[in-house]
Write an enzyme that holds these catalytic residues in place. Structure first.
Site, PDB file in Angstrom:
ATOM      1  N   SER A 194      -9.466  35.676 -12.849  1.00 14.33           N
ATOM      2  CA  SER A 194      -9.355  36.825 -11.964  1.00 14.33           C
ATOM      3  C   SER A 194      -9.448  38.131 -12.757  1.00 14.33           C
ATOM      4  O   SER A 194     -10.479  38.412 -13.362  1.00 14.33           O
ATOM      5  CB  SER A 194      -8.049  36.727 -11.170  1.00 14.33           C
ATOM      6  OG  SER A 194      -8.024  37.654 -10.120  1.00 14.33           O
ATOM      7  N   ASP A 288     -12.720  32.590  -1.372  1.00 16.69           N
ATOM      8  CA  ASP A 288     -12.169  33.624  -2.253  1.00 16.69           C
ATOM      9  C   ASP A 288     -12.949  34.913  -2.047  1.00 16.69           C
ATOM     10  O   ASP A 288     -14.180  34.906  -2.099  1.00 16.69           O
ATOM     11  CB  ASP A 288     -12.286  33.155  -3.712  1.00 16.69           C
ATOM     12  CG  ASP A 288     -11.719  34.135  -4.723  1.00 16.69           C
ATOM     13  OD1 ASP A 288     -11.266  35.223  -4.333  1.00 16.69           O
ATOM     14  OD2 ASP A 288     -11.728  33.804  -5.920  1.00 16.69           O
ATOM     15  N   HIS A 318      -8.716  31.387  -4.215  1.00 12.84           N
ATOM     16  CA  HIS A 318      -8.349  32.159  -5.399  1.00 12.84           C
ATOM     17  C   HIS A 318      -6.990  31.686  -5.913  1.00 12.84           C
ATOM     18  O   HIS A 318      -6.049  31.495  -5.143  1.00 12.84           O
ATOM     19  CB  HIS A 318      -8.277  33.647  -5.040  1.00 12.84           C
ATOM     20  CG  HIS A 318      -8.223  34.558  -6.221  1.00 12.84           C
ATOM     21  ND1 HIS A 318      -9.359  35.039  -6.828  1.00 12.84           N
ATOM     22  CD2 HIS A 318      -7.178  35.064  -6.919  1.00 12.84           C
ATOM     23  CE1 HIS A 318      -9.020  35.822  -7.837  1.00 12.84           C
ATOM     24  NE2 HIS A 318      -7.699  35.847  -7.925  1.00 12.84           N
TER      25      HIS A 318
END
Length: 348
Positions: A194, A288, A318
């Protein structure tokens, strides 16, 4: 809190032991993406519970509570590898600031090991050496590499470009001291999930062409385009853990007013040229908001001649990188990361 986490962990693991029919009955009608991807039923049960408990919006918690909650809840599904790992912290005294790093090494390993410099996720606002400890231990045990996790400065106390400045400086610090740490400066990789995937990608760009530059990069659902103009941001703006409100809060904390969201050290997708970057493994999740920009970055590297493997885990959301202890499909993704790192660093 510890007891609650253990109860949640055992419940999630129990889902994996249900028959497919029983699991589907508990999950309800399948959730599908606009492309027809079907959400993993284990993941769907967890999401339904999380949404009912109001755990989908980090911004509502406030900064201190959000940081505390992430550290604690990361332990629910975090990797729990078997095997002894030698762990110690280092203090990196850099120009104008001091940050920490944590070094992981398989206790049974001998000789000089390749190095993985790891940057945790958390929207540039959350996350720490604790939040991704299980994954770093598992990587050290399974890849044949030494893992160095970087505790870079967080926003809003330290907005852009503090995090990427720390990421690059920490990488160079490790490269300079690799031999004394038991690592091989000629075989170093950058990796992150991320926000950490963003830092790994930008660090690879910043370090390109230097003698210390990484030989491999692993980008797990990386943030690569802060304009958020791609369709997945609209498709998955609610109920899939990383909500639009949370992203608003993260970026509002990280990016100072007036800074161009297309700045290449913020959004690496807008880097003028990606040629000459190290080989990459890019992973995204089917449900996501960051999915499309991760794929776009992988495709841009491929167009630039960078050897790039791209894989979308269609049934996941995610955050799956930190769910390998409880979600079968996330465990498969973690196995793929291990295989890619072993190949990229020459330990496989």
């Amino acid at each position: 809190m510890a007891l609650l986490i253990e109860v949640q962990r055992r419940f999630t693991q129990g889902l994996g032991r249900l028959s497919p029919g029983a699991l589907r009955a508990l999950a309800g009608e399948p959730w599908r993406s606009p492309e027809g991807f079907e959400l993993d039923p284990q993941m769907q049960v967890i999401l339904r519970m999380s949404n009912r408990m109001g755990h989908s919006d980090w911004s509502r918690m406030g900064l201190g509570k959000a940081r505390h909650v992430l550290e604690k809840t990361a332990g629910i599904l975090q990797a729990r590898p078997e095997g002894a790992v030698n762990v110690h912290d280092e203090v990196l005294r850099l120009p104008g600031r001091t940050i920490r790093a944590r070094v992981y090494r398989d206790a049974s390993a001998t000789g000089t090991l390749p190095v993985i410099v790891f940057y945790h996720g958390g929207g540039f606002v959350l996350g720490s050496l604790v939040s991704h400890d299980g994954e770093c231990r598992a990587l050290a045990l399974r890849t044949g590499a030494m893992v160095v996790a970087v505790d870079y400065r967080l926003a809003p106390e330290h907005p852009f470009p503090a995090a990427i400045d720390d990421a690059v400086a920490a990488y160079l610090w490790v490269a300079e001291r690799a031999e004394s740490l038991g690592g091989d400066a000629r075989r170093m990789a950058v990796m992150g999930d991320s926000a950490g995937g963003n830092l790994a990608a930008v660090a690879a760009c910043d370090l390109r062409g230097r003698p210390e530059s990484p030989v491999f990069q692993v980008l797990v659902y990386p943030a690569t385009d802060f304009t958020r103009s791609m369709p997945s941001h609209e498709h998955f703006k609610e109920r899939y853990f990383l909500t639009r409100k949370s992203i608003d809060w993260f970026l509002g904390s990280y990016m100072p007013p007036g800074v161009d969201l297309r700045h290449p050290r913020a959004s690496p997708l807008y880097t003028e040229s990606l040629a000459g970057l190290p080989p990459a493994f890019v992973l995204t999740a089917g449900f996501d908001p960051l999915r499309d920009e991760g794929r776009a970055y992988a495709e841009a590297m491929q167009v630039a001649g960078v050897t790039t493997q791209y894989r979308c885990y269609e049934g996941l959301v995610h955050g799956f990188f930190s769910m390998s202890d409880g979600i079968g499909a996330a465990r498969v993704a973690f196995d793929d990361i291990v295989d890619a790192l072993r190949a990229g660093l020459g330990t496989g």
